[in-house]
Design an enzyme around this catalytic site. Sequence first.
Site, PDB file in Angstrom:
ATOM      1  N   LYS A 160      -6.170   8.548  -0.520  1.00  0.00           N
ATOM      2  CA  LYS A 160      -5.692   9.430  -1.592  1.00  0.00           C
ATOM      3  C   LYS A 160      -5.021   8.533  -2.626  1.00  0.00           C
ATOM      4  O   LYS A 160      -3.905   8.049  -2.420  1.00  0.00           O
ATOM      5  CB  LYS A 160      -4.705  10.467  -1.041  1.00  0.00           C
TER       6      LYS A 160
ATOM      7  N   GLU B 209       5.263   0.829   2.963  1.00  0.00           N
ATOM      8  CA  GLU B 209       5.752  -0.195   2.023  1.00  0.00           C
ATOM      9  C   GLU B 209       6.503   0.575   0.948  1.00  0.00           C
ATOM     10  O   GLU B 209       5.890   1.206   0.091  1.00  0.00           O
ATOM     11  CB  GLU B 209       4.543  -0.979   1.486  1.00  0.00           C
TER      12      GLU B 209
ATOM     13  N   CYS C 220       7.591  -2.842  -6.730  1.00  0.00           N
ATOM     14  CA  CYS C 220       8.608  -2.690  -5.675  1.00  0.00           C
ATOM     15  C   CYS C 220       9.358  -3.994  -5.436  1.00  0.00           C
ATOM     16  O   CYS C 220      10.445  -3.982  -4.874  1.00  0.00           O
ATOM     17  CB  CYS C 220       7.950  -2.267  -4.362  1.00  0.00           C
TER      18      CYS C 220
ATOM     19  N   GLU D  18      16.861   1.452  -7.499  1.00  0.00           N
ATOM     20  CA  GLU D  18      15.745   0.724  -8.107  1.00  0.00           C
ATOM     21  C   GLU D  18      15.483   1.316  -9.503  1.00  0.00           C
ATOM     22  O   GLU D  18      15.239   2.520  -9.630  1.00  0.00           O
ATOM     23  CB  GLU D  18      14.530   0.952  -7.195  1.00  0.00           C
TER      24      GLU D  18
HETATM   25  C1  SIN Z   1       4.307  -3.260  -5.105  1.00  0.00           C
HETATM   26  O1  SIN Z   1       4.955  -3.115  -6.115  1.00  0.00           O
HETATM   27  O2  SIN Z   1       4.349  -2.410  -4.210  1.00  0.00           O
HETATM   28  C2  SIN Z   1       3.407  -4.434  -4.853  1.00  0.00           C
HETATM   29  C3  SIN Z   1       3.707  -5.624  -5.621  1.00  0.00           C
HETATM   30  C4  SIN Z   1       2.897  -6.827  -5.210  1.00  0.00           C
HETATM   31  O3  SIN Z   1       1.951  -6.752  -4.417  1.00  0.00           O
HETATM   32  O4  SIN Z   1       3.220  -7.894  -5.676  1.00  0.00           O
END
Ligand code: SIN
Length: 486
Positions: free
Chosen positions: A183, A258, A292, A389
């Site tokens: 998805k 993640e 992230c 964040e």
């Molecule tokens: C992400 O922001 O989840 C991944 C970033 C990355 O793979 O460098």
Amino acid sequence: MLNTQLANTELFQQAAFIDGAFVQAASCKNIEVRNPANDELIGFVPNCDAHETRQAIDSAQQAQKHWAKRAAIERANILLNWYDLIMSAQEDLACLLTAEQGKPLPEARGEIAYGASFIRWFAEECRRASGQIIPTFQNDKRLLVMRQPIGVVGAITPWNFPNAMITRKVAPALAAGCAVVLKPAAQTPYSALALAVLAQQAGLPAGLFSVVTGDAAPIGNELTSNPIVRKLTFTGSTAVGAKLYAACAPTIKKVSLELGGNAPFIVFDDADIDAAVEGGLIAKFRNNGQTCVCANRIYVQAGIYDAFLQKLTARLAKEKTGNGFEAGVAFGPLIDQAALEKVEEHIADAVAKGAKVELGGKRHQLGGTFFEPTVLSNSLDTMLIAREETFGPVAPIFRFESEEEVIKRANDSEYGLASYFYSKDLARCFRVSEALDYGMVGVNSGIISTEVAPFGGVKLSGIGREGASTGLEEFEELKYVCMGGI
Ligand code: SIN
């Protein structure tokens, strides 16, 4: 409009991909996909629900049984074909990505190569997925451990990396002998569908990789509750990850999550300041701050605080914000209005508590969801920007005095994904790497992502690792075989 930009228009599919065919939703409902740079309508995709998700899961179950029996080299060869096709279509895929996500075209090209690297890596790794023979506990017995595919995998991926977050999950799953029902994010389905076109051309049998487009709730509910799905892999926010984790509990699925981060980026007095400025720019402003692993808190030691601040601000002031298709643009738009408002909220809170805006600080004159790259000095740990964040182009700079103090402050977060620091002292490099409570540490490097190393976090940043040789194990079960009478 996109059709005229693509060399291969077949890559632009406005349909879900289920059991090897492009289909519309039974409900005949569609959702719009818009370009975040100008709000132009790119196209539609079907708003699938539990019905289409179940179809995809059922066909995955059938296809997976045959796929698991294929020799590793056969699976590897199909994955390598897929890799080649993706790299040959790099320009078209980058174009689709920039149109739906907004990142500058050169950065999108980089993401296509980064995404493809996971496919090549796991094609290579699956040929080395050896089991084990364990020294026996009785002379007439032999003990074996087999690595077997977990089965059908549900994958839910984000909008910030519409290509690479898919390949990072789908490649190891397919390599291990699993089937995947994906998805993709509602904002960025076209990159996923283009990957499906190329997977089919590469020779991947029907049902092994389906792409179910639509709203998150009905598709996510089916993926998490259906007992056929044995593993859920998700990249996205901690709040959503926790809900998915709970929803997977009744059917005891394996999960990889993640999730969010709040990365500290520490610059010690003994660092190479110019290298730290360049590293800080990439760690903070890659994908316009929407990753992230983006640096969220930049801690600079008192002795070099002013010099670092001045250099970072001057360097950032040279970068251009704009439509990702324009030459020379370094920063695109934010994904949506909510993202823009969060950035504004964090800046307003910081300024109210004493931060000084050194650069930017407001919506960009281009309008829409464009925001000026921003630097804040005098940042404090009590500010919202230090706790949450930001996911946007804001660099808050914090002052610190000692190593002990900064480690304590850096670790004072419920998140634990990426962290970074700059120092020329080798002993300190080991000491601080060991002391940071994070899944990943960049030492004198603002970029850490690669297919060959384990990507993932601790605490509220998630469970499991992606990439690396261990990435394959996330999609496998261990089977212990005890052979008696020998
Ligand atoms: C992400 O922001 O989840 C991944 C970033 C990355 O793979 O460098």
